[in-house]
Design a protein around this motif. Structure first.
Motif, PDB file in Angstrom:
ATOM      1  N   ASN A   1       1.012  -1.249   0.157  1.00 15.99           N
ATOM      2  CA  ASN A   1       0.061  -0.030  -0.025  1.00 15.99           C
ATOM      3  C   ASN A   1       0.778   1.280   0.106  1.00 15.99           C
ATOM      4  OD1 ASN A   1      -1.987   1.813   0.338  1.00 15.99           O
ATOM      5  ND2 ASN A   1      -2.183   1.383   2.475  1.00 15.99           N
ATOM      6  N   GLN A   2       0.921   2.142  -1.057  1.00 14.06           N
ATOM      7  CA  GLN A   2       1.919   3.090  -1.305  1.00 14.06           C
ATOM      8  C   GLN A   2       1.170   4.218  -1.783  1.00 14.06           C
ATOM      9  OE1 GLN A   2       5.857   1.896  -2.513  1.00 14.06           O
ATOM     10  NE2 GLN A   2       4.747   0.179  -3.211  1.00 14.06           N
ATOM     11  N   VAL A   3      -0.101   4.534  -1.400  1.00 11.12           N
ATOM     12  CA  VAL A   3      -0.634   5.722  -1.735  1.00 11.12           C
ATOM     13  C   VAL A   3      -0.625   6.866  -1.174  1.00 11.12           C
ATOM     14  CG1 VAL A   3      -3.128   6.508  -2.439  1.00 11.12           C
ATOM     15  CG2 VAL A   3      -2.483   4.189  -2.948  1.00 11.12           C
ATOM     16  N   GLY A   4      -0.331   8.087  -1.427  1.00  9.08           N
ATOM     17  CA  GLY A   4      -0.030   9.468  -0.667  1.00  9.08           C
ATOM     18  C   GLY A   4      -1.056  10.492  -1.389  1.00  9.08           C
ATOM     19  N   GLY A   5      -0.675  11.591  -0.838  1.00 11.14           N
ATOM     20  CA  GLY A   5      -1.381  12.562  -1.470  1.00 11.14           C
ATOM     21  C   GLY A   5      -0.721  13.941  -1.308  1.00 11.14           C
ATOM     22  N   GLY A   6      -1.411  15.048  -1.831  1.00 12.95           N
ATOM     23  CA  GLY A   6      -0.735  16.340  -1.454  1.00 12.95           C
ATOM     24  C   GLY A   6      -1.819  17.446  -2.243  1.00 12.95           C
ATOM     25  N   GLY A   7      -1.330  18.655  -2.308  1.00  7.03           N
ATOM     26  CA  GLY A   7      -1.830  19.940  -3.172  1.00  7.03           C
ATOM     27  C   GLY A   7      -0.738  20.661  -3.589  1.00  7.03           C
ATOM     28  N   GLY A   8      -1.034  21.573  -4.459  1.00  9.02           N
ATOM     29  CA  GLY A   8      -0.295  22.537  -4.948  1.00  9.02           C
ATOM     30  C   GLY A   8      -0.961  23.697  -5.484  1.00  9.02           C
ATOM     31  N   LEU A   9      -0.007  24.733  -5.858  1.00  5.98           N
ATOM     32  CA  LEU A   9      -0.666  25.969  -6.676  1.00  5.98           C
ATOM     33  C   LEU A   9       0.050  26.239  -7.958  1.00  5.98           C
ATOM     34  CD1 LEU A   9      -0.962  28.435  -3.621  1.00  5.98           C
ATOM     35  CD2 LEU A   9      -2.901  27.404  -5.041  1.00  5.98           C
ATOM     36  N   LEU A  10      -0.611  26.608  -9.014  1.00  6.79           N
ATOM     37  CA  LEU A  10       0.049  27.033 -10.311  1.00  6.79           C
ATOM     38  C   LEU A  10      -0.325  28.637 -10.329  1.00  6.79           C
ATOM     39  CD1 LEU A  10      -1.104  23.986 -10.962  1.00  6.79           C
ATOM     40  CD2 LEU A  10      -0.834  24.776 -13.245  1.00  6.79           C
ATOM     41  N   ILE A  11       0.812  29.650 -10.264  1.00 10.67           N
ATOM     42  CA  ILE A  11       0.745  30.773 -10.438  1.00 10.67           C
ATOM     43  C   ILE A  11       1.195  31.358 -11.745  1.00 10.67           C
ATOM     44  CG2 ILE A  11       1.600  32.952  -9.432  1.00 10.67           C
ATOM     45  CD1 ILE A  11       2.422  30.998  -7.016  1.00 10.67           C
ATOM     46  N   ASN A  12       0.112  31.862 -12.518  1.00 10.34           N
ATOM     47  CA  ASN A  12       0.477  32.252 -13.769  1.00 10.34           C
ATOM     48  C   ASN A  12       1.409  33.455 -14.096  1.00 10.34           C
ATOM     49  OD1 ASN A  12      -0.942  34.272 -16.282  1.00 10.34           O
ATOM     50  ND2 ASN A  12      -0.978  32.002 -16.775  1.00 10.34           N
TER      51      ASN A  12
ATOM     52  N   TRP B   1       1.579  33.468 -27.830  1.00 10.65           N
ATOM     53  CA  TRP B   1       1.141  32.406 -27.436  1.00 10.65           C
ATOM     54  C   TRP B   1       0.070  32.308 -26.911  1.00 10.65           C
ATOM     55  CZ3 TRP B   1       4.644  28.722 -28.388  1.00 10.65           C
ATOM     56  CH2 TRP B   1       5.957  29.113 -28.510  1.00 10.65           C
ATOM     57  N   ASN B   2      -1.005  33.494 -26.882  1.00 10.88           N
ATOM     58  CA  ASN B   2      -2.394  33.347 -26.620  1.00 10.88           C
ATOM     59  C   ASN B   2      -2.959  32.599 -27.685  1.00 10.88           C
ATOM     60  OD1 ASN B   2      -1.872  35.374 -24.381  1.00 10.88           O
ATOM     61  ND2 ASN B   2      -2.618  37.067 -25.682  1.00 10.88           N
ATOM     62  N   GLY B   3      -3.804  31.765 -27.021  1.00 11.66           N
ATOM     63  CA  GLY B   3      -4.535  30.680 -28.006  1.00 11.66           C
ATOM     64  C   GLY B   3      -3.899  29.249 -27.950  1.00 11.66           C
ATOM     65  N   HIS B   4      -2.841  29.272 -27.246  1.00  8.23           N
ATOM     66  CA  HIS B   4      -1.949  28.118 -27.446  1.00  8.23           C
ATOM     67  C   HIS B   4      -1.757  27.401 -25.889  1.00  8.23           C
ATOM     68  CE1 HIS B   4      -0.856  28.311 -31.650  1.00  8.23           C
ATOM     69  NE2 HIS B   4      -1.063  29.675 -31.313  1.00  8.23           N
ATOM     70  N   LYS B   5      -0.747  28.363 -25.078  1.00 12.95           N
ATOM     71  CA  LYS B   5      -0.689  27.801 -23.775  1.00 12.95           C
ATOM     72  C   LYS B   5      -0.249  28.618 -22.912  1.00 12.95           C
ATOM     73  CE  LYS B   5       3.013  25.346 -25.790  1.00 12.95           C
ATOM     74  NZ  LYS B   5       2.647  25.785 -26.924  1.00 12.95           N
ATOM     75  N   PHE B   6      -0.309  28.230 -21.475  1.00 15.77           N
ATOM     76  CA  PHE B   6       0.067  29.229 -20.418  1.00 15.77           C
ATOM     77  C   PHE B   6       1.057  28.760 -19.856  1.00 15.77           C
ATOM     78  CE2 PHE B   6      -5.035  30.139 -20.366  1.00 15.77           C
ATOM     79  CZ  PHE B   6      -4.891  31.418 -20.966  1.00 15.77           C
ATOM     80  N   PHE B   7       1.804  29.621 -19.004  1.00 14.32           N
ATOM     81  CA  PHE B   7       3.023  29.403 -18.457  1.00 14.32           C
ATOM     82  C   PHE B   7       2.625  29.651 -16.888  1.00 14.32           C
ATOM     83  CE2 PHE B   7       6.771  31.032 -16.362  1.00 14.32           C
ATOM     84  CZ  PHE B   7       7.536  30.118 -16.472  1.00 14.32           C
ATOM     85  N   TYR B   8       3.403  28.669 -15.932  1.00 14.42           N
ATOM     86  CA  TYR B   8       3.031  28.841 -14.487  1.00 14.42           C
ATOM     87  C   TYR B   8       4.235  28.433 -13.695  1.00 14.42           C
ATOM     88  CZ  TYR B   8      -1.828  28.290 -15.840  1.00 14.42           C
ATOM     89  OH  TYR B   8      -2.927  28.377 -16.523  1.00 14.42           O
ATOM     90  N   TYR B   9       4.488  29.284 -12.577  1.00 12.31           N
ATOM     91  CA  TYR B   9       5.163  28.772 -11.615  1.00 12.31           C
ATOM     92  C   TYR B   9       4.537  27.685 -10.521  1.00 12.31           C
ATOM     93  CZ  TYR B   9       8.429  32.448 -12.902  1.00 12.31           C
ATOM     94  OH  TYR B   9       8.830  33.541 -13.621  1.00 12.31           O
ATOM     95  N   TYR B  10       5.317  26.691 -10.282  1.00  6.54           N
ATOM     96  CA  TYR B  10       4.396  25.682  -9.888  1.00  6.54           C
ATOM     97  C   TYR B  10       4.907  25.473  -8.314  1.00  6.54           C
ATOM     98  CZ  TYR B  10       2.746  20.732  -8.738  1.00  6.54           C
ATOM     99  OH  TYR B  10       2.225  19.885  -8.041  1.00  6.54           O
ATOM    100  N   ILE B  11       4.322  25.036  -7.182  1.00  3.24           N
ATOM    101  CA  ILE B  11       4.815  24.682  -5.998  1.00  3.24           C
ATOM    102  C   ILE B  11       3.842  23.727  -5.369  1.00  3.24           C
ATOM    103  CG2 ILE B  11       3.776  26.536  -5.017  1.00  3.24           C
ATOM    104  CD1 ILE B  11       7.144  24.886  -3.681  1.00  3.24           C
ATOM    105  N   ASP B  12       4.192  22.786  -4.759  1.00  2.33           N
ATOM    106  CA  ASP B  12       3.228  21.744  -4.152  1.00  2.33           C
ATOM    107  C   ASP B  12       3.824  21.205  -2.665  1.00  2.33           C
ATOM    108  OD1 ASP B  12       4.867  19.535  -4.613  1.00  2.33           O
ATOM    109  OD2 ASP B  12       3.632  18.785  -6.341  1.00  2.33           O
ATOM    110  N   PHE B  13       3.075  20.301  -2.087  1.00  5.38           N
ATOM    111  CA  PHE B  13       3.766  19.468  -0.857  1.00  5.38           C
ATOM    112  C   PHE B  13       2.789  18.183  -0.850  1.00  5.38           C
ATOM    113  CE2 PHE B  13       3.322  18.365   3.568  1.00  5.38           C
ATOM    114  CZ  PHE B  13       4.594  18.551   3.928  1.00  5.38           C
ATOM    115  N   ASP B  14       3.622  17.158  -0.641  1.00 11.94           N
ATOM    116  CA  ASP B  14       2.877  15.855  -0.506  1.00 11.94           C
ATOM    117  C   ASP B  14       3.499  15.098   0.311  1.00 11.94           C
ATOM    118  OD1 ASP B  14       5.129  14.507  -1.518  1.00 11.94           O
ATOM    119  OD2 ASP B  14       4.253  14.077  -3.426  1.00 11.94           O
ATOM    120  N   ALA B  15       2.883  14.085   0.889  1.00 12.54           N
ATOM    121  CA  ALA B  15       3.304  13.140   1.715  1.00 12.54           C
ATOM    122  C   ALA B  15       3.034  11.716   0.876  1.00 12.54           C
ATOM    123  CB  ALA B  15       2.534  13.265   2.979  1.00 12.54           C
TER     124      ALA B  15
END
Length: 199
Positions: free
Chosen positions: A69-80, A87-101
């Motif tokens: 049994n190796q299931v963990g979890g966490g949460g994060g934020l994407l900051i645009n 690039w409009n109409g194609h993709k967005f760029f984000y800084y990303y941070i999360d925390f998980d166990a």
């Protein structure tokens, strides 16, 4: 059972619909005869993301992963962070941070050893883009930081790639540790509170 499902399915649909996020004002006109996607609209400044993960961290044999049994979890934020207007109409760029166990096995007297929980975060950058059939794709890379003692190095590098469908996400991360031969693989399933495409 059938009676319970009759109420459970509409309740789930209502919960998902209540959490759906609408798109911002349109900032680019799509090509002729094509619908406007989330990426033709003003991006959401912050996108929360929650997930469950499954790893084979600390096991010598990949084939043994299904026995534990190796299931963990966490949460994060994407900051645009804005890209050039091309690039409009194609993709967005984000800084990303999360925390998980997530779990890891320490070598012990009996194989695979004692299980302990490892607390990590994954600061980095992430791109989101559209694909056909309502799917959106995300990909990125960054640092893997471990906050408690681990069998493997307490820092490393990672790359991730995944898909989104109406906010539900499926992602795979590849984590490497400089100076060590092992590469860890982490699978995630979660929900991203991003604007949803219904048509």
């Amino acid at each position: 059972m059938r009676q319970q499902l009759r109420y459970l399915i509409p309740a789930l649909v209502l919960v998902v619909a209540a959490n759906c996020r609408s798109r911002g004002p349109q900032i680019k006109q799509p090509r002729e005869n094509l619908p406007a996607t989330e990426f033709h609209h003003e991006p959401a400044k912050v996108i929360p993301w929650v997930f469950f993960n499954k790893t084979s961290r600390g096991l010598d044999r990949q084939s043994d992963a299904s026995f534990f049994n190796q299931v963990g979890g966490g949460g994060g934020l994407l900051i645009n962070s804005g890209l050039d207007s091309q690039w409009n109409g194609h993709k967005f760029f984000y800084y990303y941070i999360d925390f998980d166990a997530s779990p890891q096995y320490n070598p012990g007297k009996t194989y695979p050893g004692d299980r302990q929980w490892v607390y990590s975060s994954y600061p980095g950058i992430l791109f989101r883009t559209y694909t056909p059939f309502y799917l959106k794709m995300h990909f990125g890379f960054g640092m893997n930081l471990r906050y408690n003692q681990a069998v493997y190095d307490r820092w490393g590098v990672y790359g991730q790639i995944g898909a989104e469908l109406w906010g539900f996400t499926s992602t795979v991360l590849f984590i490497g540790h400089p100076g060590q031969l092992n590469w860890e693989t982490e699978y995630r399933a979660g929900y991203m509170w991003a604007p949803v495409e219904w048509k």
